[in-house]
Write an enzyme that holds these catalytic residues in place. Sequence first.
Site, PDB file in Angstrom:
ATOM      1  N   HIS A 181      -5.314   9.166   0.633  1.00 47.48           N
ATOM      2  CA  HIS A 181      -5.303   8.457   1.917  1.00 47.48           C
ATOM      3  C   HIS A 181      -6.190   9.081   2.992  1.00 47.48           C
ATOM      4  O   HIS A 181      -5.841   9.145   4.176  1.00 47.48           O
ATOM      5  CB  HIS A 181      -3.863   8.324   2.446  1.00 47.48           C
ATOM      6  N   HIS A 225       3.798  -2.204   3.090  1.00 46.41           N
ATOM      7  CA  HIS A 225       3.744  -0.856   2.522  1.00 46.41           C
ATOM      8  C   HIS A 225       4.975  -0.620   1.656  1.00 46.41           C
ATOM      9  O   HIS A 225       6.097  -0.941   2.081  1.00 46.41           O
ATOM     10  CB  HIS A 225       3.626   0.170   3.648  1.00 46.41           C
ATOM     11  N   HIS A 239      -5.710   2.944  -3.818  1.00 46.41           N
ATOM     12  CA  HIS A 239      -5.701   3.097  -2.354  1.00 46.41           C
ATOM     13  C   HIS A 239      -6.246   4.495  -2.031  1.00 46.41           C
ATOM     14  O   HIS A 239      -5.901   5.077  -1.026  1.00 46.41           O
ATOM     15  CB  HIS A 239      -4.272   2.909  -1.847  1.00 46.41           C
ATOM     16  N   ASP A 244       0.827  -1.207   0.000  1.00 48.63           N
ATOM     17  CA  ASP A 244       0.000   0.000   0.000  1.00 48.63           C
ATOM     18  C   ASP A 244       0.869   1.269   0.000  1.00 48.63           C
ATOM     19  O   ASP A 244       2.072   1.215   0.248  1.00 48.63           O
ATOM     20  CB  ASP A 244      -0.886   0.033   1.252  1.00 48.63           C
ATOM     21  N   ASP A 245       0.209   2.370  -0.247  1.00 51.55           N
ATOM     22  CA  ASP A 245       0.735   3.726  -0.022  1.00 51.55           C
ATOM     23  C   ASP A 245       1.741   4.213  -1.060  1.00 51.55           C
ATOM     24  O   ASP A 245       2.236   5.326  -0.949  1.00 51.55           O
ATOM     25  CB  ASP A 245       1.347   3.881   1.377  1.00 51.55           C
TER      26      ASP A 245
HETATM   27 ZN    ZN Z   1      -2.435   3.080   3.471  1.00 53.22          ZN
END
Ligand code: ZN
Length: 487
Positions: free
Chosen positions: A348, A436, A344, A293-294
């Site tokens: 955020h 991540h 995602h 993620d991210d």
């Molecule tokens: Zn995240």
Amino acid sequence: MKKWKVCLLALMVALSSTGCVSMVAKAASVVEGEGIEEIPAVSPQQTQLVGQKESVIEYDGNLAFVLEYPRIGNTLVDEEIEKIIDEIREDFALQYQTKNEKQKKRSTQKDCDSFLYLNYDSYIASEDKMTLVFRETQEISTMASSATKIHIYHFDLNTGARLGTESFIKEGFREKASAYTIKYFTTTAPYKESLFGDYATTLVPESGRFDRFALTADGILFYFDRYDIFPGSFGDVELLIPYEELRGTLNGVGLEALPVEEKVVVVPPTGNGTGDTTRAIDPNKPMVALTYDDGPNPKNTGRILDALEKHGAVATFFDLGSLVAAHPAVVQRELDLGCEVGSHSYSHKNFNKLTKAEILEDVALTADAFQNAVGFQPILFRPPYGNCNDAVQAVMPLAMVTWSVDTLDWKSKNVNEIMKTVKTEADLDGRVILMHGIYETSANATEKLIPYLLEQGYQLVTVSELLKYKHNITPQGGTYYGYTYFQ
Ligand code: ZN
């Protein structure tokens, strides 16, 4: 069979009294929750008529044999069945003799005084595998009550050979069967109230009870003798365990019915970032999905991609729209390596706090970012912080996916800790690991984690591939695929 005086009769009446008092576990599918994970109810297992049913009554002195058995039409199988019937009949004659000698009551009367009833169920598990389950009831004049026995035989219908239990099962089969059986009987009425106290000892994997089964179309049917784990009023008890529950522990039946070569499936080309189009996946082997993620982060996502490329592996990247716009080349490389790319969100935000309009605005903004950067719009959406309440689920047009193993890499920023969280999981098959893509330690951990998982025998797949092979699901927009999908 020649030495027996054979008397062919229509046997409807005789066979209706063959003392078959089995209580079928799967028919009583009352599952009571009470905080215990539910075991899915199983539909009743029907005997499948194979070949032609023969019904005969034969006499030998004081003995009568009331027999039902199939004629398959395959000479080899039919000869085997004939041998089985002879064995059962001879064994009964011997029992009769022994019992009478013991009791010194050798019968002198002319009429039949002892009876052998035999009937059967037949099951077809796959094109070439058949199980015959003979139920034998002995009524011997000198015995107070009748005795029932179950005889189980497996056949290869191509070769006509009798097959042993071992030819179907692999390591872990008895363990899985034992665990399921105990769970089923301890959580399901009327069994849970009546199970004998020492059932856990009786039902250990190596007890031999998990070697006695029929291979049916839907699962493995186990047989428990009368008085074995339940009071006599239950009769003998059957329990069907669906193939799904025994995944990976069977050979040539159930989910493992076809040769591996035939089951290797090529993922259809989608052109929308849902994974490679040519990589072959073996559905019979364990698989796990790494997710990041991210990102994208040019440096650390880049290193993760290097590691994936080195091992010919794939992962799923849940990228932020804002970063996709900033680093399109990294996203393109994710796609080029056959990885799956999902959203995602754009920046955020906590979606649980957003209005319907704000959610849809974010989805549109992110879709544009992907479209402009790499020419497709993602289907999968991983909610930031995993926050995806009912209101979000009601609005979100993308397929929402979570994870089932959280490495907490963002928190520990420690390779050993990350490895430990993964290694402490007993079985990663079907699971989704959360990491991540923006931290150096996560990239370092990935370089260790990929070879570790491959050495453990896991195939690294994308989230969509996992849903496809484990659940036969193509992710649908607006649907939430939470923790339970990735157990
Ligand atoms: Zn995240």
